[in-house]
Motif scaffolding. Structure first.
Motif, PDB file in Angstrom:
ATOM      1  N   LEU A 178      19.167 -48.747-112.874  1.00  0.00           N
ATOM      2  CA  LEU A 178      18.908 -48.181-111.444  1.00  0.00           C
ATOM      3  C   LEU A 178      19.511 -46.863-111.228  1.00  0.00           C
ATOM      4  CD1 LEU A 178      19.809 -51.325-109.249  1.00  0.00           C
ATOM      5  CD2 LEU A 178      17.792 -50.677-110.014  1.00  0.00           C
ATOM      6  N   HIS A 179      18.630 -46.094-110.479  1.00  0.00           N
ATOM      7  CA  HIS A 179      19.263 -44.609-110.254  1.00  0.00           C
ATOM      8  C   HIS A 179      19.445 -44.328-108.938  1.00  0.00           C
ATOM      9  CE1 HIS A 179      14.922 -43.956-109.076  1.00  0.00           C
ATOM     10  NE2 HIS A 179      14.636 -44.513-110.125  1.00  0.00           N
ATOM     11  N   LEU A 180      19.623 -43.023-108.658  1.00  0.00           N
ATOM     12  CA  LEU A 180      20.038 -42.708-107.148  1.00  0.00           C
ATOM     13  C   LEU A 180      19.067 -42.858-106.202  1.00  0.00           C
ATOM     14  CD1 LEU A 180      22.388 -39.488-107.552  1.00  0.00           C
ATOM     15  CD2 LEU A 180      22.981 -42.034-107.331  1.00  0.00           C
ATOM     16  N   GLY A 181      17.776 -42.800-106.738  1.00  0.00           N
ATOM     17  CA  GLY A 181      16.560 -43.131-105.887  1.00  0.00           C
ATOM     18  C   GLY A 181      16.439 -44.489-105.393  1.00  0.00           C
ATOM     19  N   ASN A 182      16.811 -45.192-106.433  1.00  0.00           N
ATOM     20  CA  ASN A 182      16.955 -46.580-106.046  1.00  0.00           C
ATOM     21  C   ASN A 182      17.922 -47.187-105.015  1.00  0.00           C
ATOM     22  OD1 ASN A 182      16.403 -47.175-109.490  1.00  0.00           O
ATOM     23  ND2 ASN A 182      14.799 -47.329-108.061  1.00  0.00           N
ATOM     24  N   TYR A 183      18.969 -46.395-105.480  1.00  0.00           N
ATOM     25  CA  TYR A 183      20.395 -46.935-104.471  1.00  0.00           C
ATOM     26  C   TYR A 183      20.052 -46.419-102.912  1.00  0.00           C
ATOM     27  CZ  TYR A 183      24.809 -46.803-102.618  1.00  0.00           C
ATOM     28  OH  TYR A 183      26.056 -46.868-101.715  1.00  0.00           O
ATOM     29  N   LYS A 222       8.828 -46.617 -99.006  1.00  0.00           N
ATOM     30  CA  LYS A 222       7.310 -46.410 -98.588  1.00  0.00           C
ATOM     31  C   LYS A 222       6.567 -46.754 -99.587  1.00  0.00           C
ATOM     32  CE  LYS A 222       6.175 -41.623 -97.194  1.00  0.00           C
ATOM     33  NZ  LYS A 222       6.868 -40.280 -97.267  1.00  0.00           N
ATOM     34  N   ASP A 223       6.729 -46.679-100.847  1.00  0.00           N
ATOM     35  CA  ASP A 223       5.631 -47.017-101.765  1.00  0.00           C
ATOM     36  C   ASP A 223       5.254 -48.550-101.732  1.00  0.00           C
ATOM     37  OD1 ASP A 223       8.274 -47.481-102.821  1.00  0.00           O
ATOM     38  OD2 ASP A 223       7.433 -47.696-104.737  1.00  0.00           O
ATOM     39  N   GLN A 224       5.993 -49.200-101.021  1.00  0.00           N
ATOM     40  CA  GLN A 224       5.749 -50.542-100.915  1.00  0.00           C
ATOM     41  C   GLN A 224       4.905 -51.038 -99.723  1.00  0.00           C
ATOM     42  OE1 GLN A 224       6.366 -52.703-103.517  1.00  0.00           O
ATOM     43  NE2 GLN A 224       6.857 -50.766-104.562  1.00  0.00           N
ATOM     44  N   LYS A 226      12.557 -40.088-100.204  1.00  0.00           N
ATOM     45  CA  LYS A 226      12.216 -39.235-101.358  1.00  0.00           C
ATOM     46  C   LYS A 226      13.564 -38.764-101.722  1.00  0.00           C
ATOM     47  CE  LYS A 226       9.180 -36.244-103.310  1.00  0.00           C
ATOM     48  NZ  LYS A 226       8.353 -34.954-103.030  1.00  0.00           N
ATOM     49  N   VAL A 227      14.323 -39.353-102.614  1.00  0.00           N
ATOM     50  CA  VAL A 227      15.225 -38.816-103.264  1.00  0.00           C
ATOM     51  C   VAL A 227      14.894 -37.726-104.311  1.00  0.00           C
ATOM     52  CG1 VAL A 227      17.368 -39.314-104.520  1.00  0.00           C
ATOM     53  CG2 VAL A 227      16.834 -40.654-102.419  1.00  0.00           C
ATOM     54  N   PRO A 228      15.116 -36.678-104.321  1.00  0.00           N
ATOM     55  CA  PRO A 228      14.686 -35.797-105.474  1.00  0.00           C
ATOM     56  C   PRO A 228      15.373 -36.081-106.720  1.00  0.00           C
ATOM     57  CG  PRO A 228      16.069 -34.456-104.064  1.00  0.00           C
ATOM     58  CD  PRO A 228      15.959 -35.700-103.552  1.00  0.00           C
ATOM     59  N   LYS A 243      10.045 -36.566-107.067  1.00  0.00           N
ATOM     60  CA  LYS A 243      10.627 -37.402-106.665  1.00  0.00           C
ATOM     61  C   LYS A 243      11.558 -38.263-107.804  1.00  0.00           C
ATOM     62  CE  LYS A 243       9.671 -42.274-105.414  1.00  0.00           C
ATOM     63  NZ  LYS A 243       8.774 -43.315-105.029  1.00  0.00           N
ATOM     64  N   MET A 244      12.660 -38.640-107.691  1.00  0.00           N
ATOM     65  CA  MET A 244      13.301 -39.360-108.739  1.00  0.00           C
ATOM     66  C   MET A 244      12.610 -40.368-109.053  1.00  0.00           C
ATOM     67  SD  MET A 244      17.345 -40.385-108.789  1.00  0.00           S
ATOM     68  CE  MET A 244      18.006 -38.639-108.662  1.00  0.00           C
ATOM     69  N   SER A 245      12.345 -40.566-110.383  1.00  0.00           N
ATOM     70  CA  SER A 245      11.695 -41.846-111.015  1.00  0.00           C
ATOM     71  C   SER A 245      11.854 -42.290-112.393  1.00  0.00           C
ATOM     72  CB  SER A 245      10.233 -41.630-110.857  1.00  0.00           C
ATOM     73  OG  SER A 245       9.465 -42.765-111.199  1.00  0.00           O
ATOM     74  N   LYS A 246      12.132 -43.234-112.791  1.00  0.00           N
ATOM     75  CA  LYS A 246      12.223 -43.512-114.478  1.00  0.00           C
ATOM     76  C   LYS A 246      11.072 -42.952-115.074  1.00  0.00           C
ATOM     77  CE  LYS A 246      12.280 -47.913-113.578  1.00  0.00           C
ATOM     78  NZ  LYS A 246      12.542 -48.258-112.642  1.00  0.00           N
ATOM     79  N   SER A 247       9.880 -42.984-114.402  1.00  0.00           N
ATOM     80  CA  SER A 247       8.737 -42.538-115.341  1.00  0.00           C
ATOM     81  C   SER A 247       8.599 -40.853-115.422  1.00  0.00           C
ATOM     82  CB  SER A 247       7.201 -43.033-114.647  1.00  0.00           C
ATOM     83  OG  SER A 247       7.432 -43.356-113.374  1.00  0.00           O
TER      84      SER A 247
HETATM   85  P1  ADP Z   1      10.811 -45.820-110.400  1.00  0.00           P
HETATM   86  O1  ADP Z   1      10.082 -45.072-109.576  1.00  0.00           O
HETATM   87  O2  ADP Z   1      12.034 -45.271-110.923  1.00  0.00           O
HETATM   88  O3  ADP Z   1      10.231 -46.710-111.375  1.00  0.00           O
HETATM   89  P2  ADP Z   1      10.954 -48.086-108.682  1.00  0.00           P
HETATM   90  O4  ADP Z   1       9.598 -47.876-108.457  1.00  0.00           O
HETATM   91  O5  ADP Z   1      11.317 -49.156-109.652  1.00  0.00           O
HETATM   92  O6  ADP Z   1      11.523 -47.007-109.400  1.00  0.00           O
HETATM   93  O7  ADP Z   1      11.737 -48.225-107.341  1.00  0.00           O
HETATM   94  C1  ADP Z   1      12.040 -49.295-106.672  1.00  0.00           C
HETATM   95  C2  ADP Z   1      12.382 -48.856-105.256  1.00  0.00           C
HETATM   96  O8  ADP Z   1      13.457 -48.091-105.246  1.00  0.00           O
HETATM   97  C3  ADP Z   1      11.343 -48.444-104.743  1.00  0.00           C
HETATM   98  O9  ADP Z   1      10.659 -49.213-103.925  1.00  0.00           O
HETATM   99  C4  ADP Z   1      11.845 -47.469-103.469  1.00  0.00           C
HETATM  100  O10 ADP Z   1      12.090 -48.189-102.410  1.00  0.00           O
HETATM  101  C5  ADP Z   1      13.086 -47.120-104.309  1.00  0.00           C
HETATM  102  N1  ADP Z   1      13.099 -45.710-104.717  1.00  0.00           N
HETATM  103  C6  ADP Z   1      12.553 -45.451-105.963  1.00  0.00           C
HETATM  104  N2  ADP Z   1      12.716 -44.039-106.189  1.00  0.00           N
HETATM  105  C7  ADP Z   1      13.021 -43.650-105.192  1.00  0.00           C
HETATM  106  C8  ADP Z   1      13.350 -42.053-104.716  1.00  0.00           C
HETATM  107  N3  ADP Z   1      13.224 -41.126-105.617  1.00  0.00           N
HETATM  108  N4  ADP Z   1      13.519 -41.844-103.595  1.00  0.00           N
HETATM  109  C9  ADP Z   1      13.707 -43.083-102.545  1.00  0.00           C
HETATM  110  N5  ADP Z   1      13.566 -44.205-102.831  1.00  0.00           N
HETATM  111  C10 ADP Z   1      13.327 -44.455-104.320  1.00  0.00           C
END
Ligand code: ADP
Ligand code: TRP
Length: 331
Positions: A25-30, A156-158, A192-194, A200-204
């Motif tokens: 889990l990263h800061l975006g998830n947090y 938002k993505d959900q 949207k945590v950078p 956008k911060m993301s594992k991918s």
């Molecule tokens: P990743 O993009 O790293 O694969 P996930 O899609 O597993 O992350 O994210 C799980 C949840 O964490 C998302 O539904 C969203 O609520 C939140 N999340 C992930 N990345 C961010 C971000 N950069 N900024 C804000 N929320 C995020």
């Protein structure tokens, strides 16, 4: 968002959310998810789960999945998930959701799922296009409806998945009679945590700062946050700076304003701002890191909490399934 819905007889309010165990889990998830989940624990009856069935769409190694599930559990408990208050469990410990997922799939129009953007986005990213990936939103609807949830805090993505869930609840209710209340979603404030590269911060994207990183690896991530090339002397723009945006997630308004003033005045380098950010991260997570280390010494306790959470969740989902089966003639 609120909705007129089938009255949900349960009181208090049921709050539900899930998190995929697809990596650290990263800061975006947090800031986008976990923090809100923990904060909502006193607001109602909470059900949070580790979405391991969903993770099978992307994680194909049993040992990795098991480790990821354990990591997410440790992360949540360390960050303040209280097993006495909240049912926290593995999704797969409640197989009733698979049964409900099938039943919902028989009311789900193909066209509704074909419109789902997350499937297309994931396939574009290179994820295998399995049937499970396509029907992912139906399983998610089952997760939510199995507990007859009122409120789902999500990123938002959900949101589209929540709209699909509501559509499926309406369709089921229409076909078989009022059964499911329509769940509302609550968006998290940090949408949207950078990441370290400004996207956008993301594992991918490989641009994450992990919640439980510390010491050298954390320093390396923070020092690697991309900035423009202004010199120490030059005035800087807080509004366009990734370091400033991340700093703002941890800082008090006064600390944020003080940093903005230093940016505008010039004379402060990005290195100094990053060091300040690092200090705030260390301070913010100090207690949780300590707690995580302690919890990791007794994994049997973690398993016991997950088991207890699943027991409560199964009782709730089981009651819903009894109702659903009888409504649609399976019994
Ligand atoms: P990743 O993009 O790293 O694969 P996930 O899609 O597993 O992350 O994210 C799980 C949840 O964490 C998302 O539904 C969203 O609520 C939140 N999340 C992930 N990345 C961010 C971000 N950069 N900024 C804000 N929320 C995020
Ligand atoms: N799809 C969510 C995500 O990727 C995880 C999830 C699965 C979920 N089932 C859910 C979230 C039910 C909320 C409610 O983040």
């Amino acid at each position: 968002m609120t909705s007129p819905a089938v009255k949900n007889p349960q009181s208090p309010k049921r709050i539900l959310s899930g998190v995929q165990p697809s990596g650290k889990l990263h800061l975006g998830n947090y800031f986008g998810a976990v923090k809100q989940h923990i904060a909502a624990q006193d607001e109602g009856e909470c059900y949070y789960f580790i979405a391991d069935y969903h993770a099978l769409t992307t994680v194909h190694d049993a040992a990795v999945l098991r480790q990821n599930v354990l990591d997410v559990a440790l992360d949540y408990f360390a960050l303040g998930l209280d097993p006495q208050k909240t049912a926290f469990f593995r999704q797969s410990d409640v197989p009733e959701v698979c049964e409900l997922s099938w039943i919902l799939s028989t009311v789900a129009p193909m066209g509704l799922l074909e419109k789902a953007v997350s499937y297309k986005e994931k396939v574009e990213k290179g994820i295998d296009s399995s049937v499970g990936l396509f029907t992912y939103p139906v399983l998610m609807a089952a997760d939510i409806l199995a507990y007859r949830s009122h409120l789902v805090p999500v990123g938002k993505d959900q949101v589209q998945h929540l709209e699909i869930t509501r559509d499926l609840a309406v369709k089921f209710n229409h076909r078989f009679g009022d059964t499911f209340p329509l769940p509302d979603y609550r968006l998290t404030p940090a949408s949207k945590v950078p990441g370290t590269d400004g996207q956008k911060m993301s594992k991918s994207y490989g641009n994450t700062i992990d919640i439980f990183a510390e010491g050298k690896p954390l320093k390396k991530s923070v020092m690697g946050v991309v900035t423009d090339s202004r010199t120490v002397e030059e005035a800087k723009d807080p509004a366009t700076c990734n370091v400033f945006a991340l700093h703002g997630l941890f800082a008090t308004p006064e600390q944020s304003e003080a940093l903005a003033a230093k940016y505008r005045a010039g004379g402060m380098g990005y290195g100094a701002a990053k060091t300040e950010l690092l200090g705030l991260i260390d301070e913010h997570f100090a207690q949780a890191r300590e707690k995580r280390r302690e919890l990791a010494k007794d994994l049997a306790q973690i398993e016991e909490w997950l088991r207890k959470g699943a027991e409560k969740a199964r009782a709730t989902a089981g009651a819903t399934l009894d109702l659903v089966r009888s409504k649609c003639g399976l019994r």
